[in-house]
Design an enzyme around this catalytic site. Structure first.
Site, short mmCIF file in Angstrom:
data_model
loop_
_atom_site.label_atom_id
_atom_site.label_comp_id
_atom_site.label_asym_id
_atom_site.label_seq_id
_atom_site.Cartn_x
_atom_site.Cartn_y
_atom_site.Cartn_z
N ASP A 54 0.82 -1.21 0.00
CA ASP A 54 0.00 0.00 0.00
C ASP A 54 0.85 1.27 0.00
OD1 ASP A 54 1.00 -0.18 2.57
OD2 ASP A 54 -0.95 -0.07 3.58
N GLU A 55 2.13 1.14 0.34
CA GLU A 55 3.00 2.31 0.44
C GLU A 55 3.27 2.96 -0.92
OE1 GLU A 55 6.30 2.45 3.08
OE2 GLU A 55 5.58 0.78 4.29
N TYR B 166 12.16 2.49 -0.46
CA TYR B 166 11.51 1.17 -0.50
C TYR B 166 10.29 1.19 -1.40
CZ TYR B 166 8.00 -2.25 0.89
OH TYR B 166 7.00 -3.19 0.87
#
Length: 395
Positions: A116-117, A139
């Site tokens: 979801d990031e 990331y």
């Protein structure tokens, strides 16, 4: 990853599960003890960025489905060593896609497990699968880049891909760099929970069993070319999480909870929350079944019952036992093969081993226990076959 592997092996005795894993620092070999002796399970230690190894596997095995979970995932570390994240998360995905696409046996499905990031943070907007991708740390940027690679194979070749984007997954056996096991480990060591910064951060937590059920449902009913959010309404402020775990582990009254909290400097570029919608997945029939109360109870109990699980793994920096049971020829005619790729990183050549484990030269050895025990080995730097892996296992 180990939960998915174990679930596939246990639920589908007629499927052959191949698990490629580099056994990085965040992998506990004991996580796979329950399946390591199962006839339908094969373990290969190797680097997802090694194109010769991946090509060999795809050209000697009839791989039908790929679950791609290989990733470096710790946000704070991604600021410190972004090149490592680029190598594993982006290059590894590129190598795996190319090997799968060029395989002599065309895979039926490639499932890429994302995060979801990639949406970035939000205070009020709830993201669905069509929301723009705005990653805010190295990331999530590498995961978003890998998604574009996966999508390109669908757009150009109609290679059958599905992408999932999930909330924070938690549960037993999770490595201690993640927030819940980190707090639990600190408390078990009689240390304080360290809270980064003073901003009101929160996360949506999804119990691992619900996440596995979502992945398996996408495998069964998902539409190729689609993206599926895997989310939960369970949003917990990090401060509340720490206080709740302190009460559960230390059994202290409310006035003493603050004694177990310590505030430390915040990490760079912290996102406050990642709210997502998952109606598309729910239309396939998925619902989160495990409540926060039950999930965190199971998790706390597991870490209480297994206090040395990760410390033992760290101390056991040596070889990992890798063995396969003999397989009947008829087994190779089963209706499905599954190829599961777990958390990967650089291959540590330092580890030594015996014939049934890993030797000191960086070979992956698979011992087949038969009347004429044979070993199949690969130099994981060159992926040159010491003995043909496929034919060895069939003998």
């Amino acid at each position: 990853g180990s939960h998915l592997v174990c679930s596939l092996v246990d639920r589908h005795a007629d499927w052959r599960i191949i698990n490629l894993d580099n056994l990085d620092y965040c992998c506990g070999p004991r996580s796979l003890e329950s399946v390591e002796d199962k006839a339908n399970y094969t373990f290969i230690r190797g680097d997802v960025c090694n194109s010769r190894l991946l090509n060999h596997i795809f050209n000697t095995e009839n791989i039908d489905v790929i679950f791609h979970l290989a990733a470096k995932t710790h946000v704070e570390s991604s600021f410190e060593t972004p090149s490592t994240f680029q190598r594993v998360n982006i290059d590894g995905t590129r190598v795996l896609l190319a090997a799968a696409h060029q395989a002599r046996h065309r895979p039926q499905l490639f499932i890429y497990v994302s995060t979801d990031e990639v949406y970035g943070a939000s205070l009020d907007e709830v993201f669905d699968e069509s929301s723009p991708v705005r990653p805010s740390n190295p990331y999530s940027a590498t995961k978003a880049a890998a998604e574009y690679l996966v999508r390109s194979y669908w757009d150009k070749y109609k290679f059958p891909v599905i992408i999932t984007r999930s909330n924070n997954i938690y549960g037993p056996r999770q490595y201690t760099e993640k927030v819940i096991p980190r707090f639990l480990t600190l408390l078990q060591m009689n240390k304080k929970c360290t809270i980064q910064g003073t901003l009101p951060k929160s996360r949506h937590f999804l119990f691992v069993d619900d996440a596995i059920n979502a992945f398996l449902l996408v495998l069964e009913k998902g539409t190729v070319g689609e993206i599926y959010n895997v989310g939960t309404s369970c949003e917990i402020p990090i401060m509340q999480l720490a206080r709740e775990l302190i009460k559960m582990v230390k059994n202290v009254p409310e006035p003493e909870v603050n004694d177990w909290l310590e505030f430390v400097p915040d990490r760079p570029s912290v996102d406050l929350r990642y709210p997502i919608k998952c109606e598309k997945l729910q239309q396939l029939g998925w619902r989160a079944q495990v409540s926060w109360h039950e999930g965190i109870r199971q998790t706390v109990k597991w870490y209480r019952d297994n206090p040395n699980f990760w410390s033992d793994a760290a101390e056991d920096g040596g070889p990992i036992r890798v063995e396969c049971k003999p397989l009947e020829r008829s087994f190779w005619q089963t209706r499905a093969s599954m190829f599961v790729v777990e958390a990967e990183s650089q291959f540590p050549k330092e580890r030594g081993g015996t014939k049934s484990q890993l030797n000191s030269h960086g070979y992956n050895l698979v011992t087949v226990d038969s009347s004429s025990s044979r070993a199949a080995g690969f130099d994981l730097n060159t992926a040159e076959s010491v003995k043909d892996f496929n034919s060895c296992l069939k003998e």
